[in-house]
Motif scaffolding. Structure first.
Motif, mmCIF file in Angstrom:
data_model
loop_
_atom_site.group_PDB
_atom_site.id
_atom_site.type_symbol
_atom_site.label_atom_id
_atom_site.label_comp_id
_atom_site.label_asym_id
_atom_site.label_seq_id
_atom_site.Cartn_x
_atom_site.Cartn_y
_atom_site.Cartn_z
ATOM 1 N N ASN A 75 0.833 -1.208 0.000
ATOM 2 C CA ASN A 75 0.000 0.000 0.000
ATOM 3 C C ASN A 75 0.871 1.263 0.000
ATOM 4 N N TRP A 76 1.942 1.221 0.798
ATOM 5 C CA TRP A 76 2.871 2.372 0.895
ATOM 6 C C TRP A 76 3.569 2.606 -0.433
ATOM 7 N N ARG A 77 3.977 1.514 -1.091
ATOM 8 C CA ARG A 77 4.656 1.657 -2.390
ATOM 9 C C ARG A 77 3.722 2.236 -3.440
ATOM 10 N N SER A 78 2.422 2.042 -3.258
ATOM 11 C CA SER A 78 1.457 2.597 -4.210
ATOM 12 C C SER A 78 1.191 4.075 -3.973
ATOM 13 N N GLY A 79 1.862 4.641 -2.945
ATOM 14 C CA GLY A 79 1.738 6.070 -2.693
ATOM 15 C C GLY A 79 0.680 6.438 -1.690
#
Length: 861
Positions: free
Chosen positions: A789-793
């Motif tokens: 989720n974090w990598r997706s911004g």
């Protein structure tokens, strides 16, 4: 790229919902039938560790040489007097003989005629000389009773003693305890449980020890390994026979069952007795938390249907592959529900969020796109945690690894196919008030803004926890997993107080008896070995026989004619007995040589008994003479029995068979010095013995080697799980930093779990050892969701629906695992407690530590 196949799987399942649902429902039904008809339960604990290990092969070698010493039920009969214990054991053994449908053999090793005939030769010369003097002093009493073995004879003997004391011809002092004992016993005659005189103590001057009040029956029951309690039928038959014979505590006799078979049966019984409660807690807790988390009764029912179908398919897979469940792998169902429910919750919460602004079909597609890859990665990581146990020698956990590892993949399949198909068919429309938790925004900001300080704080906590975690110990004693208050454990504890009955022994097969004796002499010199415990067949040949036989020869001359009179009187009539009692009452009343506290109660009891009906007189005879006549008979056998020195060749065949194998190999047994349940001491004992005899086996070796095998399996599994999880994460995430972000909170959760567990005084054992490698797989799943989720911004992780899903999922999984803590089986209970604790720290670090490590999302950087 990673999530596309899974997104397509969800979309296709939604479009072809009826076909997918029918196919998977049919598959689960077929697999459930297979599980019900072909999945057995293996209750043989010997199969929990691989049979090809060297120490297991040595164990089997001894079992093949002495099969009569395997799979035993030990019946411990305890009486208030040695005679009562002996009569009870004899009656029970006689009742059980001939029941070949339940018992392969019934033996009383302590009742062999050899021990009764030559028992006095096992005393020291000083003990034997002292006993001989006491028996000579009691010669008049013994002689009168031998010639008139009745209550009349006892009354006459006591009266004669009073006459002699009154005339100054005898010292009444040594017989005062006998008068007191008779009076005390008669005072209890009318009570529900009258107390006989302690004739053994009165004759020898020494109170009987615990071992003298106990008798042992060794039974090899017919076992049914297809049943949860293989020896249950045989054990119940023993208990029923004891009840039929009146061998109960209320009547002064205690019958207890212990040994390998009852110990194992009680352990499995504790598993069965807690199954209903743990299942109710697990299902009730999971259902409640699903309702709270998903806020849709329809969606909860669909999730439960998915779980049931996946569990049935996993059970069918177990039937087709492993074919059996053992003491460890039987927990696969609770583990499946506890972990697989996470997948369904993640999917359902994400679907609920998407459904707020999309139609059903589009919401399913968006759910598959958004969560499918993360679920697949989480399932694979969890599977790897289970599969890490497969290549170990701990067969019980290895089989669990196969079943549960594949079960996680089955759970993923059903979550991405069956669940969306059911949603499409039944039209579940959750109405969530909000997708996330806006109230968590301040905490999100705090974790990001103070991340540098928090990271140092987390490092300090990890170091402190690591120091405590380093003190973790592994309890390799299988008895630690058993209820200490159970009948078999209580009886075993009583036996362990006797050095000769210590179960923690080392056993060695020597080529011959002389070789065994030489080896035994070497072992006896070791500081770790109790020299008195070293035994071979030669240990049953008394030492220093010449001096002892000389003492017995003199005793035979003095007591032989007394104990074996030429003529004995005919049994008295009740009137003759009452007359003798009345005569003794008169003498006792006038006997100033007796202390008043003895004279007065005795005279009063004798007067009442002399006027009592026949049945009361008969009860008094049984009470006063039952044990005494037994002691006289035993004494006669022991005094007159020895006819010459005992040799090894002259030992009874039953005894020789337990120590010399048909091949000629001789069994040697040795026990440790000190507390055998001190595992540190036990390891030193085993290592010392095996330096002298590398092929040593036995219970002590089994405990130590099993502990080492399981500890090695745990270390290997943990290492494999860590390497495999890291490799999987790197293959998918492609960034070492992201892999570290997933694993770092897990490392902290691991040391915190171990630190708290250790600080509470707990240890790892054969059952709960699976918790830490398994925690790695489950924890990877939680952290993956956040990292992806974090990598997706996406920032604000604690405000997201994902965080709520993780919390609900964690609580649900903790409930499923925690339900195991409600079982009375100590191993399963500790497994549930440690799993719940590990999961608690895993979700705590995922929610508080991981966001501080992640910082702002990449696009916000």
């Amino acid at each position: 790229m990673w999530s596309r196949p899974f997104a397509r799987m969800v979309a296709l399942s939604g479009r072809h919902a009826t076909v997918v649902a029918l196919l998977l429902a049919g598959l689960s039904v077929v697999m459930a039938v297979l599980a019900a008809t072909r999945l057995s339960v293996d209750t043989d604990t010997n199969n929990l560790i691989a049979a090809d290990l060297p120490w297991r092969q040595q164990e089997r070698r001894v079992d093949r040489a002495f099969p009569q010493l395997t799979d035993l039920t030990l019946v411990l009969v305890t009486g208030e007097t040695p005679a009562a214990a002996d009569r009870a054991a004899a009656a029970l053994a006689d009742r059980l003989q001939g029941r070949h449908d339940l018992f392969k053999s019934v033996q009383r090793p302590d009742a062999l005629p050899y021990f009764r005939q030559y028992g006095l030769l096992f005393r020291s010369e000083d003990e034997l000389r002292d006993l001989s003097q006491k028996l000579v002093d009691a010669q008049p009493l013994l002689g009168l009773l031998a010639s008139d073995p009745s209550l009349r004879g006892l009354a006459g003997a006591l009266g004669l003693a009073l006459d002699g004391a009154a005339g100054g011809q005898a010292d009444i002092g040594p017989l005062v305890p006998a008068f007191r004992a008779v009076g005390n016993s008669l005072a209890t005659l009318a009570s529900p449980h009258p107390q006989p005189p302690a004739w053994s103590t009165l004759l020898t001057g020494t109170p009987p020890g615990a071992q003298e009040l106990q008798r042992i029956i060794l039974i090899r029951p017919v076992l049914d390994f297809g049943a949860l309690e293989p020896g249950a039928k045989a054990s119940e038959a023993i208990r029923q026979a004891a009840r039929d014979l009146g061998l109960t505590p209320e009547r002064g006799v205690r019958v207890q069952l212990t040994g390998p078979v009852p110990l194992s049966d009680e352990e499995f019984a504790s598993l069965r007795s807690g199954a209903g409660l743990t299942t109710a807690i697990a299902l009730g807790g999971v259902l409640l938390l699903l309702l709270v988390g998903l806020r849709s009764v329809q969606l909860v029912l669909l999730e439960l249907a998915t779980l049931a179908a996946g569990l049935a398919t996993t059970a069918g897979f177990a039937a087709l592959t492993v074919g059996r469940l053992n003491l460890i792998s039987v927990a696969f169902a609770a583990l499946f529900v506890g972990i697989a429910v996470d997948f369904g919750i993640q999917f359902s919460v994400r679907y609920g969020a998407e459904r707020q602004h999309l139609p059903r079909a589009a919401a399913l597609g968006a759910t598959g796109e958004g969560i499918g890859g993360s679920l697949a990665l989480a399932a694979l990581a969890t599977s790897l945690g289970f599969f890490s146990f497969v290549p170990t020698a701990y067969t019980g956990v290895s089989e669990l690894g196969v079943i549960a590892g594949v079960g996680m993949l089955i759970a993923l399949l059903y979550t991405l196919t069956f669940l969306p198909a059911l949603i499409a068919i039944f039209g579940a429309n959750p109405r969530l008030r909000e997708a996330g938790q806006p109230w968590a925004a301040p905490l999100d900001r705090f974790l990001v803004e103070r991340r540098t300080v928090l990271r140092w704080l987390f490092l300090a906590v990890a170091i402190a926890a690591g120091i405590m975690a380093a003190r973790l110990r592994f309890d390799a004693d299988p008895l630690s997993l058993k209820d200490p208050h159970s009948e078999s454990m209580v009886a075993l504890g009583e036996l362990m107080d006797q050095p000769a009955a210590n179960p923690y022994t080392a056993t060695i097969l020597a080529p011959s008896l002389p070789a065994a004796e030489q080896l035994g002499a070497r072992l006896a010199e070791l500081p770790e070995v109790s020299p008195d415990s070293v035994m071979t067949l030669a240990s049953f040949v008394p030492e220093d026989q010449d001096g002892k036989l000389a003492i017995l020869s003199d005793l035979q001359l003095l007591l032989g004619p007394v104990l074996s009179p030429i003529d004995t009187k005919a049994p008295p009539t009740p009137d003759e007995t009452r007359h003798a009692l009345a005569e003794l009452a008169g003498k006792a009343k006038a006997a100033t040589v007796l202390p008043p506290d003895v004279r007065d109660p005795l005279a009063a009891s004798l007067e009442r008994l002399s006027a009592a009906p026949d049945d009361a007189v008969a009860r008094a005879q049984d009470l006063l003479l039952g044990d005494l006549l037994y002691e006289i008979d035993q004494l006669k056998t022991a005094v007159e029995g020895p006819t010459g020195p005992v040799t090894v060749e002259g030992l009874p065949q039953e005894l020789q068979a337990d120590w010399i194998a048909p091949s000629g190999e001789a069994r040697l047994v040795a026990a440790p010095r000190g507390d055998a349940r001190d595992l540190t001491m036990l390891r030193r004992f085993v290592d010392a013995v095996r330096r002298v005899a590398p092929d040593a086996t036995g219970a002590a070796v089994t405990v130590v080697e099993a502990g080492r095998t399981v500890a090695s399996a745990f270390t290997r599994a943990l290492a494999l799980a860590a390497v495999a999880s890291a490799a999987l994460l790197f293959a998918v995430l492609r960034r070492p930093r992201d892999v570290a972000l997933v694993l770092a909170p897990l490392a902290l959760a691991g040391v915190l779990t171990v630190a708290v567990w250790t600080a509470a005084g707990n240890a790892l054992n054969f059952a709960n050892i699976i918790a830490l490698p398994l925690m790695l797989g489950i924890g990877v799943a939680f952290n993956i969701y956040f990292v992806v989720n974090w990598r997706s911004g996406h920032g604000g992780p604690l405000q997201s629906s994902l965080a709520r899903a993780i919390v609900v999922s964690a609580l649900t999984t903790m409930t499923a695992f925690g339900s195991l803590a409600a079982t009375p089986h100590l191993g399963t209970r500790s497994m549930g407690e440690l799993l719940a604790l590990a999961l608690g720290f895993t979700v705590l670090t995922a929610l508080l530590v991981l966001p501080a490590l992640l910082g702002p999302p990449p696009r916000a950087a």
